[in-house]
Design a protein around this motif. Structure first.
Motif, PDB file in Angstrom:
ATOM      1  N   THR A   1       0.853  -1.216   0.000  1.00 15.45           N
ATOM      2  CA  THR A   1       0.000   0.000   0.000  1.00 15.45           C
ATOM      3  C   THR A   1       0.876   1.250   0.000  1.00 15.45           C
ATOM      4  OG1 THR A   1      -1.486  -1.303   1.382  1.00 15.45           O
ATOM      5  CG2 THR A   1      -1.975   1.043   1.179  1.00 15.45           C
ATOM      6  N   VAL A   2       1.912   1.273   0.866  1.00 15.96           N
ATOM      7  CA  VAL A   2       2.790   2.470   0.928  1.00 15.96           C
ATOM      8  C   VAL A   2       3.470   2.665  -0.436  1.00 15.96           C
ATOM      9  CG1 VAL A   2       4.902   3.410   1.986  1.00 15.96           C
ATOM     10  CG2 VAL A   2       3.172   2.288   3.426  1.00 15.96           C
ATOM     11  N   HIS A   3       3.937   1.556  -1.030  1.00 11.32           N
ATOM     12  CA  HIS A   3       4.645   1.651  -2.331  1.00 11.32           C
ATOM     13  C   HIS A   3       3.707   2.215  -3.397  1.00 11.32           C
ATOM     14  CE1 HIS A   3       6.366  -0.222  -6.114  1.00 11.32           C
ATOM     15  NE2 HIS A   3       7.368   0.522  -5.648  1.00 11.32           N
ATOM     16  N   ARG A   4       2.435   1.732  -3.372  1.00 16.33           N
ATOM     17  CA  ARG A   4       1.468   2.248  -4.377  1.00 16.33           C
ATOM     18  C   ARG A   4       1.245   3.738  -4.154  1.00 16.33           C
ATOM     19  NH1 ARG A   4      -0.986  -2.251  -3.492  1.00 16.33           N
ATOM     20  NH2 ARG A   4      -2.656  -1.475  -2.132  1.00 16.33           N
ATOM     21  N   GLY A   5       1.163   4.107  -2.867  1.00 11.40           N
ATOM     22  CA  GLY A   5       0.942   5.526  -2.564  1.00 11.40           C
ATOM     23  C   GLY A   5       2.084   6.379  -3.117  1.00 11.40           C
ATOM     24  N   PHE A   6       3.312   5.929  -2.901  1.00 15.40           N
ATOM     25  CA  PHE A   6       4.479   6.709  -3.398  1.00 15.40           C
ATOM     26  C   PHE A   6       4.419   6.809  -4.923  1.00 15.40           C
ATOM     27  CE2 PHE A   6       7.814   7.936  -0.341  1.00 15.40           C
ATOM     28  CZ  PHE A   6       7.229   7.500   0.849  1.00 15.40           C
ATOM     29  N   ARG A   7       4.047   5.699  -5.575  1.00 14.87           N
ATOM     30  CA  ARG A   7       3.987   5.739  -7.060  1.00 14.87           C
ATOM     31  C   ARG A   7       2.961   6.754  -7.506  1.00 14.87           C
ATOM     32  NH1 ARG A   7       7.154   3.389 -10.222  1.00 14.87           N
ATOM     33  NH2 ARG A   7       8.297   1.515  -9.575  1.00 14.87           N
ATOM     34  N   LEU A   8       1.862   6.806  -6.728  1.00 16.75           N
ATOM     35  CA  LEU A   8       0.784   7.765  -7.055  1.00 16.75           C
ATOM     36  C   LEU A   8       1.347   9.177  -7.020  1.00 16.75           C
ATOM     37  CD1 LEU A   8      -2.351   7.146  -7.381  1.00 16.75           C
ATOM     38  CD2 LEU A   8      -2.600   8.272  -5.145  1.00 16.75           C
TER      39      LEU A   8
ATOM     40  N   SER B   1      12.562  -3.787  -0.947  1.00 13.04           N
ATOM     41  CA  SER B   1      12.051  -4.334   0.318  1.00 13.04           C
ATOM     42  C   SER B   1      10.753  -5.109   0.069  1.00 13.04           C
ATOM     43  CB  SER B   1      11.779  -3.183   1.305  1.00 13.04           C
ATOM     44  OG  SER B   1      12.955  -2.435   1.515  1.00 13.04           O
ATOM     45  N   LEU B   2       9.873  -4.513  -0.748  1.00 11.96           N
ATOM     46  CA  LEU B   2       8.579  -5.167  -1.031  1.00 11.96           C
ATOM     47  C   LEU B   2       8.823  -6.533  -1.671  1.00 11.96           C
ATOM     48  CD1 LEU B   2       5.476  -5.115  -1.209  1.00 11.96           C
ATOM     49  CD2 LEU B   2       5.674  -3.849  -3.367  1.00 11.96           C
ATOM     50  N   GLN B   3       9.753  -6.591  -2.624  1.00 15.97           N
ATOM     51  CA  GLN B   3       9.967  -7.872  -3.317  1.00 15.97           C
ATOM     52  C   GLN B   3      10.609  -8.882  -2.381  1.00 15.97           C
ATOM     53  OE1 GLN B   3      10.929  -5.791  -7.496  1.00 15.97           O
ATOM     54  NE2 GLN B   3      10.993  -8.015  -7.659  1.00 15.97           N
ATOM     55  N   LYS B   4      11.442  -8.410  -1.417  1.00 15.65           N
ATOM     56  CA  LYS B   4      11.992  -9.371  -0.435  1.00 15.65           C
ATOM     57  C   LYS B   4      10.855  -9.965   0.406  1.00 15.65           C
ATOM     58  CE  LYS B   4      16.777  -7.713   0.273  1.00 15.65           C
ATOM     59  NZ  LYS B   4      17.603  -6.836   1.129  1.00 15.65           N
ATOM     60  N   MET B   5       9.879  -9.095   0.776  1.00  8.47           N
ATOM     61  CA  MET B   5       8.760  -9.609   1.568  1.00  8.47           C
ATOM     62  C   MET B   5       7.928 -10.590   0.723  1.00  8.47           C
ATOM     63  SD  MET B   5       8.881  -8.919   4.602  1.00  8.47           S
ATOM     64  CE  MET B   5       7.351  -9.770   5.003  1.00  8.47           C
TER      65      MET B   5
END
Ligand SMILES: [Mn+2]
Ligand SMILES: [Mn+2]
Lengths: 279, 243, 279, 243, 243, 243, 243, 243
Positions: A217-224, A246-250
């Motif tokens: 969600t945070v990553h999508r927000g930043f992309r927005l 980090s997201l892909q590691k998770m």
């Protein structure tokens, strides 16, 4: 007339006198720069200690969370001095390069603390209320080491300082800009990822699937925000790339948990972290 | 109680980012507008600079300085227009977009001020400031602006001043070529004086210190021109007076 | 047994207890690191101020040289604390990365001061005697800001600190290594070059031909040391290249003075800097 | 008096540099000697490592550990020889030359100590330290050295410890292949315990923090092996005991 | 039970590798020996270079050149020693280890040769080659070596030659400071010649290409010194003819 | 009057350079020819590689290996053609131009040799070498070349060998996907052997060192595949023994 | 059972790519051919440049310019040959391969044109264009080409023009050395004109911007030469007027 | 008196430059307009990409693909607008300004096309092309453009295609997390096909070469996911046939 012998009092040209005035104005700025840089470094050191404490095994228990929240208050005392030193909007922006590193590390610590305590990423308003409302530190507790010496500005004309408020109201609010908020949250995602991977080992309390969805969600927000483009986003671009890693590691961590039956089985006696993993 | 009973509600969070995206967009619009306006200032500055640099290939500077004086106000007006677009109290947030233009304006104004003195006719330079060295007020006077409409940051003013000696030395060289032998000595006096002024500062800011280091070589060249004239008795042999 | 609920007192494995001991030892080192880094930064700031003052127009007169020498003494007070903090040879070398930047800037200031006052580059012995013999600062004058807090070392076994001398003898000698001496002198050559170029404009007191020959001798000396090669010289290699650039700038300056009749004619009323320029 | 009456006497100065050059040469000789000596240690370590890594392809580790125990003293002896060349009190000036070897020695000693426990036969590990986790003293015991002859810096010891989990996980994997199903659970216990130990530290030093971050993935792999055995009832279904 | 079925070939595999390991070890030993030998040559070269660089700060170069001439043979001897270690016909396989030293030796020899001519006394430069430009034979003469004992690869020789102009321009600058006004003209003539010669080569090898491009600036600098002297009648007013 | 005294030597200088220019030109031509020839070898190698890498997506490798065997000779022939252009005794001077192709040829030959064994049918691999590990002779046999016509430098051979494990692990992964469960064990055995052999070499050359370090991960991946099969009783329960 | 369901599309996929591969191959061949052709042009240009740059070391330029005029057509012919290979309407797609040569040709043609004027004999330069500044037509005239056979892109022409001032300043320096004192003034006038012309262009393209910024130093150097001559009454005392 | 003798040509020079300035200005204006237009396309592309990236965190891709399909036409329209500004036949001169956007559009269109197939519902992907691999026509269909209004250069199309595998592997990973175990097999098949197709191209252009080399790792990762599922019987046990 440049001075000839060593001890004749120097005769200074009118232009040089003019420059002596300029020198004082520049020195006032330079001293403020030095003070802010030093305090910002102290804020960074204390904030990093809070982050380490939050990642410790016993961090989630009430007692250590309270202890960490006291440490955060200690940082707020330093921020109070920063706030006092840049009490007008001109200095706020002119000296941003000096104070923003410390503020970002502090915001990273608060975001991590907030997530561990309340399971949500704090909004800008929540950060301003809970972590950037600064009370004037009682003289005794203020660590002499961080007491910034004010250089009394001799030449007010450049120093566009607002009239200092008559009565020192007990608290100051540190003005939080969107960019500083985003930079702090972006760094916090790296620590959240560490929390998530520890959880996937069964030794932490967090839920890796939960952390993955928050990071998403945070990553999508930043992309927005970045989709709009524009000057400010330069600083954010590199942070978003780190966040994607980090997201892909998770994602990899949750992938291997899923193909192994989906739940992080505590190595030690089964903890009740059997959570319905859904997205 | 398990640690993560409550799930971070992704719905609330995307609203947080939606809001931020909107504020970012507004700031972008401010930057876009500032950038377009700054381009206008740069165009006016380019014209002013082209005219001012013709001082090296003209016999008499006086008519040129009068002509140039008329080109300053459009630059001042452009800078005022830019600054009007800056949200209250956020000068130092956006000033990076046109601080180069402020430096150029200070440089050309200080050059204009100094050349008017060189012509011994301080008329064009306006009555108030007898010294050859322009002050921020002189810049405002040429630009027809005042500190409230256009901010001239001290560091930008000083960075602009540093560019004057190079042009003055080139001016002195061409004066010799045009046999106007009295000019180089007064130019050398100005540059020597300016150099001593800068040595009064505690120069921490790297870009300012680098330009100051460069100024040394202009002082030397000015001195060499005086030396050439002196040993050939081409200039009056009275010692150069720092005006 | 990892703690289950929030407030159950954590049962800690014997191995974890062992690590709590390690943690204390590492924290002692980390705190000393932080203290030394901070003090080293303060030393750098003060030393740079002395260097700027030495390059000012009126620097050569007796009164300002005395003033600058007092400022150097203020730096010596900070060096005293550094010396106290690394009072055994292990800490001296273990924490070199923290204190050497400040020391080098201080040595640069002393070398420039020494050259302007006595017209010679100070030898290692001269530097140790005149600039690195440190007296314990009187409590009042010591700026609270730089007073290093000693973290009382709970676990002595790693902290191989010698028994602190019984009576605080009034002065400590900071151990000057050849490498630090050379690094300080190398940086000073850059400032000497600035002094020389100002002199060549006729506005300074120094003699550009004199400065060129001093730079030449120092450069030859460095090349002599580097000819031996070896590990320590890595740090010096880049400094020698910078020194060669300064030397060649001085050569260009003297070249143009020579073809213009060989003497830097003061623009202002002829100063007696008519020196027989020889090499 | 002119500023520069006295000329910097270039003669005195070149003596200053001559002396320094000599001291530099002596330090170079010390470094050269240390480097050659360190090469010997590296050779002994390579042999020890080759032998220890055969633990992954041997059915019983016990004879191998006995054989390896004999290869530690030469490494200890080499380290002592290096340290004897270090001038009094200058350990931290030169230790960069062989600190990697100290870390490798600690890693292999800790691995040896832990594998001996795994075999449930603490005989080889020596009576004193009942815990599976080696201490600097255990390293000294295997190397036949003592703190006065060989310094084991705490950070090098911890960096060495961080390399143990990766080998233990590989050992557990091969144990499963050899149907020695009891080992993985105890390995997972060791690694989990070591991970919690490192979480007690305030990890500032970057290289230590990076290796600690890496350890997390070994903890997860160890847990996965236990999980595989548990769901196929291949290992006793009692909960893994952290020894 | 064995993990991997008994492979006949694992026995054979290690034999095959046994041979490979031996050949490999021999090549490593050769490389090791060459590297140690090359280090000695580099040390001798650094000493020679430090002495040669003093030509910029000495009044008369003649005694210095004599002193330097004595430092060439040890370098030559070192290069011969290195080359003796090279297995028959494998020069190009290992020459990368000491090619830098060959370039430095050619550079310093060519500089020595040229400076001897500059002093108008071609005695020191040896009778045979009256020209300023050293040839590989001149390098051999100074090093007391011959093509059979030391190979001077053509590209290394040319790379060394490219370093001479920079030193010569600095030498000319210092000659002017010492009021030896006749030198710059002859330096400019030599560098101009050398540049023309290089331009006839169709340079593909990038490092040679880059150094040749650098030489353009040295040619211009040398001409500017001659210009300065000519315009001030400080040098004889003959215009040199570059054929 | 001429600026540069008429220099006898400028005439000589250009002669000296005339010779240099000619030798230079000849070396450039050799390089040009070698580069064109090497491009042909690269084209043949690309075709061979495309075919060999289809081994991962084919059910049976046997027909593919036969087809690939026919593509080796053109590569061998190309390498021989390149080597014929190399001037006597200057192999190592120019071999940089096609050493990458030699490494690729060795890699594909070793892979071919090993896969033939894996199919339990050592026929295709030729009787002589029963072991999995190809030797330089095996490479020559596949390429239809011999050491006199094509030199296979030992380091290029070893660099090629290092690329085999990665392909074998990928082959093992696809075998599991195609339920050919017996292959991974034999692959793990071979890679383990190869790793032990390489560990006995004292690797100094950085690129070889780096590729050897990479092999560690392939060994672990191969063991993990065997682990996955063993824990699910999908492969024979004999534990292969690595001798 | 097959892992990937039989995909009709894998058949179609390879057809699609078959076409792509062919178009790809054709573009590569065009590039290859253009590159070889461009090498020829570069060779001819190198010869022309070697000759033209001898203008700095010759007393009279007139014979040299005539000789050089004969070397332009081969360059023109080479450029035409290259352009003939370019597929219809794809000039800008491939022009990167020989745009450097076009710039060099324009530079040398503009230099030739300017030097002919400097000799006060505009005969060699052809009657049509009395001005110093060559136009693209003048370049075509020298190359014996026309806009249909060889495209001279405006930016390449301007980039070439920017290289002229540096050579002219070097030419002026050598003229002073050869006591041809009338040349520098005319060179300074031409460079001043060229700089003013360029300043009227609103330069965005970075490489053009960078070369224009470089021209500032050449203008100053030319003025300094005129200054040196004027102060020593070595050149006529008329001050040239830059209109 | 005038500084530079009255030059007839300075008048002509400025006329010649007048023309050049005009043509130059026109090209700048075209570039300026193209850049502004391209910025709009980039903004639309960033929005499309943000939406497409949500495919990794949405349970069902079908609604998302429909939503995204609506965002393609604005991109196509923007590209058409840019291309309309390009002067006749000068596509390759300016295409550098928006070639990145063309690559991104091809990448997102190919991803969209492929994901629609993955959902087993080729409806959204449009009837005509049953294959997974989008062709330039498919890109045009999504963008609502045609080759006459928007040129899709072959190299840009291929560069875009190279970005698809990375996204697909990440998509497969997230499908496993959502227990949609059938997807990875089809993804691995597609990526395998695409890699084989690319391998048939003789890639010279470095950026394309580099992206193709990167695809190797995606192929391996996709195979490893299929392996994980197959070994745990989580996916249908058909082995996919890659033809
Ligand atoms: Mn962090
Ligand atoms: Mn300094």
């Amino acid at each position: 007339m440049a001075e000839q012998s060593d001890n004749v009092s120097q005769i200074v040209s009118p232009e040089e006198e003019l420059f002596m005035g300029y020198c004082k104005v520049l020195d006032v700025r330079q001293d403020r720069n030095l003070r802010l840089t030093k305090t910002s470094r102290d804020i960074t050191v204390l904030s990093k200690r809070c982050i380490f404490a939050l990642l410790r095994p016993n961090a989630t228990c009430q007692q250590s969370l309270d202890n960490i929240s006291q440490q955060l208050e200690k940082v707020q005392e330093l921020l109070y001095f920063v706030c006092e030193d840049i009490d007008n909007s001109n200095d706020f922006w002119r000296h941003r390069k000096q104070w923003t590193p410390g503020l970002q590390e502090y915001l990273e610590a608060c975001t991590l603390y907030h997530f561990i305590r309340y399971k949500v990423i704090p909004s800008m308003q929540e950060v301003e209320q809970q972590y950037l409302t600064l009370r004037r530190p009682r003289a005794s507790t203020a660590d002499a080491n961080f007491q910034p010496q004010h250089v009394n500005p001799t030449l007010p004309q450049d120093d566009d300082r607002l009239q200092p408020e008559a009565d020192h109201s007990t608290s100051l609010k540190f003005k939080l800009t969107e960019l500083d908020y985003l930079l702090g949250v972006a760094d916090a995602t790296g620590e959240l990822m560490r929390l998530g991977i520890t959880a996937a080992t069964g030794l932490g309390q967090a839920d890796p699937f939960e952390i993955r969805s928050v990071l998403g969600t945070v990553h999508r927000g930043f992309r927005l925000v970045l989709a709009k483009g524009g000057y400010d986003t330069h600083e954010l671009n590199s942070k978003v790339d780190v966040m994607q890693v980090s997201l892909q590691k998770m994602e990899q961590m949750c992938y291997s948990l899923r193909i192994r039956g989906g739940r992080p089985l505590g190595l030690l006696p089964a903890s009740e972290s059997q959570l319905a993993a859904d997205d | 109680n398990t640690l993560f009973r409550k799930h971070a509600n992704s719905k609330i969070m995307s609203d947080v980012f939606q809001q931020i995206a909107e504020t970012f967009e507004r700031t972008n619009e401010v930057r876009e507008a500032l950038r377009n306006e700054a381009k206008e200032v740069e165009r006016a500055l380019r014209e002013l600079q082209t005219l001012m640099l013709e001082v090296h290939s003209r016999d008499s500077t006086e008519p040129l300085l009068r002509e140039a004086a008329a080109l300053f106000p459009p630059v001042g007006e452009g800078l005022a227009k830019v600054q009007r677009l800056v949200p209250e109290g956020q000068y130092y947030r956006f000033c990076g977009i046109w601080s180069w233009s402020v430096q150029q304006a200070c440089f050309l104004a200080a050059l204009h001020h100094c050349l008017s003195h060189l012509d011994g006719d301080s008329a064009t330079a306006g009555k108030t400031n007898p010294s050859w060295l322009a002050t921020p007020e002189d810049v405002h006077r040429l630009l027809h602006t005042d500190p409230s409409s256009v901010t001239i940051d001290l560091e930008d003013f000083l960075l602009g001043l540093c560019l004057v000696p190079t042009e003055l030395v080139r001016f002195a060289t061409n004066c010799v070529i045009r046999e106007r032998y009295s000019v180089p000595e007064r130019v050398a006096g100005f540059i020597g004086n300016l150099f001593n002024c800068f040595r009064r500062l505690n120069l921490k800011n790297d870009s300012l210190r680098k330009r100051f280091d460069g100024m040394k070589y202009e002082v030397k060249k000015a001195e060499e021109i005086v030396y050439d004239l002196r040993i050939r008795q081409l200039a009056g042999n009275k010692t150069p007076e720092v005006v």
